[in-house]
Design a protein around this motif. Sequence first.
Motif, PDB file in Angstrom:
ATOM      1  N   ARG A   1       0.685  -1.191  -0.136  1.00 26.78           N
ATOM      2  CA  ARG A   1       0.034   0.005   0.123  1.00 26.78           C
ATOM      3  C   ARG A   1       0.890   1.024  -0.081  1.00 26.78           C
ATOM      4  NH1 ARG A   1      -3.780   0.813   5.145  1.00 26.78           N
ATOM      5  NH2 ARG A   1      -1.844   1.007   6.054  1.00 26.78           N
TER       6      ARG A   1
ATOM      7  N   LEU B   1       2.221   1.796  -3.482  1.00 30.12           N
ATOM      8  CA  LEU B   1       1.215   2.397  -4.492  1.00 30.12           C
ATOM      9  C   LEU B   1       0.914   3.595  -4.281  1.00 30.12           C
ATOM     10  CD1 LEU B   1      -1.173  -0.648  -4.440  1.00 30.12           C
ATOM     11  CD2 LEU B   1       0.112  -0.151  -6.272  1.00 30.12           C
TER      12      LEU B   1
ATOM     13  N   THR C   1       5.026  -5.619  -8.403  1.00 30.03           N
ATOM     14  CA  THR C   1       3.348  -5.857  -8.237  1.00 30.03           C
ATOM     15  C   THR C   1       3.001  -4.417  -8.358  1.00 30.03           C
ATOM     16  OG1 THR C   1       3.587  -7.566  -6.644  1.00 30.03           O
ATOM     17  CG2 THR C   1       1.336  -6.250  -6.654  1.00 30.03           C
ATOM     18  N   THR C   2       3.582  -3.379  -7.842  1.00 30.00           N
ATOM     19  CA  THR C   2       3.236  -1.858  -7.947  1.00 30.00           C
ATOM     20  C   THR C   2       3.372  -1.396  -9.455  1.00 30.00           C
ATOM     21  OG1 THR C   2       4.099  -1.406  -5.819  1.00 30.00           O
ATOM     22  CG2 THR C   2       3.978   0.514  -7.231  1.00 30.00           C
TER      23      THR C   2
ATOM     24  N   ALA D   1       0.334  -2.785 -11.389  1.00 29.54           N
ATOM     25  CA  ALA D   1      -0.758  -2.088 -10.716  1.00 29.54           C
ATOM     26  C   ALA D   1      -0.953  -0.822 -11.693  1.00 29.54           C
ATOM     27  CB  ALA D   1      -0.954  -1.795  -9.673  1.00 29.54           C
TER      28      ALA D   1
ATOM     29  N   LEU E   1      -2.112  -1.335 -15.325  1.00 31.78           N
ATOM     30  CA  LEU E   1      -3.347  -1.484 -15.533  1.00 31.78           C
ATOM     31  C   LEU E   1      -4.115  -0.282 -15.308  1.00 31.78           C
ATOM     32  CD1 LEU E   1      -6.015  -3.512 -15.567  1.00 31.78           C
ATOM     33  CD2 LEU E   1      -5.777  -3.683 -13.098  1.00 31.78           C
ATOM     34  N   LEU E   2      -3.720   0.661 -14.322  1.00 32.63           N
ATOM     35  CA  LEU E   2      -4.268   1.819 -14.150  1.00 32.63           C
ATOM     36  C   LEU E   2      -4.083   2.814 -15.222  1.00 32.63           C
ATOM     37  CD1 LEU E   2      -5.407   4.000 -12.067  1.00 32.63           C
ATOM     38  CD2 LEU E   2      -3.238   4.481 -11.264  1.00 32.63           C
TER      39      LEU E   2
END
Length: 297
Positions: free
Chosen positions: A29, A32, A142-143, A146, A149-150
């Motif tokens: 978190r 991100l 992973t970030t 993400a 995708l964003l």
Amino acid sequence: MSRAETLLAGSPVADARRPSPLWTFGLLRSELVTTLRRWRTLALLGVLAAVPVLVGVAVKIETRGGGSADHGGQGPAFISQITNNGLFLVFTALAATLPFFLPMAVGVVAGDAIAGEAGAGTLRYLLVAPAGRGRLLLTKYTTVLAFCLLATLIVALSALITGALLFPLGDLMTISGTRISFAEGLGRALLIALAVAASLVGVAALGLFVSTLTGSGIAAMATTVGLLITIQILDQIPQLHALQPYFFSHYWLSFADLMRDPVYWDDLEKNLGLQALYAAVFGSAAWARFTTKDISA
């Protein structure tokens, strides 16, 4: 207090040999939030959101002037259909941003993932926390995924809103000549966006590997973008046709097959397999480099 200090606060490093799942989620978190708050990231997302608007306005002005959006097969796929159905702007915008804008943005974020921390002097503080190098690297990757995708969804959403404001919406014609409903068209637009995001997995892994090789975020970002441009140039040289199916960009535009009826899956599956291969190879290389690297910053 820095992000590394925030993560360390309340973490009993001496007692906690292994991080708990809750701690790992907190690290993800934090990554991100930190990534999305950077002005550079916001600027990249702003540029990506502006591309569909510019394309839509350009097509609208041209058609108002009595011109045609069809340029004899030139330009992104589906562009000649935008004036009939604004949903085609989603497909056009993704086709326009995928060759350069989207992978460049991903390359910048991935290239800065490790090298940026090293350059800022925060990497060694993150490694003091009970994460372990492998877990930290996985969190970084992973970030970046993400962000892939964003960024893709932002392009698609901007194009959908612009298309709805400037052009009519309704049933649409597939490449195969069959008509599908607007609802099914929206579903296929979502699938196409997911396919485009998946096409960036290889670039993300390559950028992360480059990021482990240097302590300069700028150098890592420049190298990743340079490799991206070089690969795409090589992919256009006819003499290299035997090697081109192994370039990560070769099957990027295969997402257009999702607009066929029935869908052609061959190139889509090849693209997903190729991206998985790049993720495995460069992800492993990044892990091997990062877990043995002497961290001095």
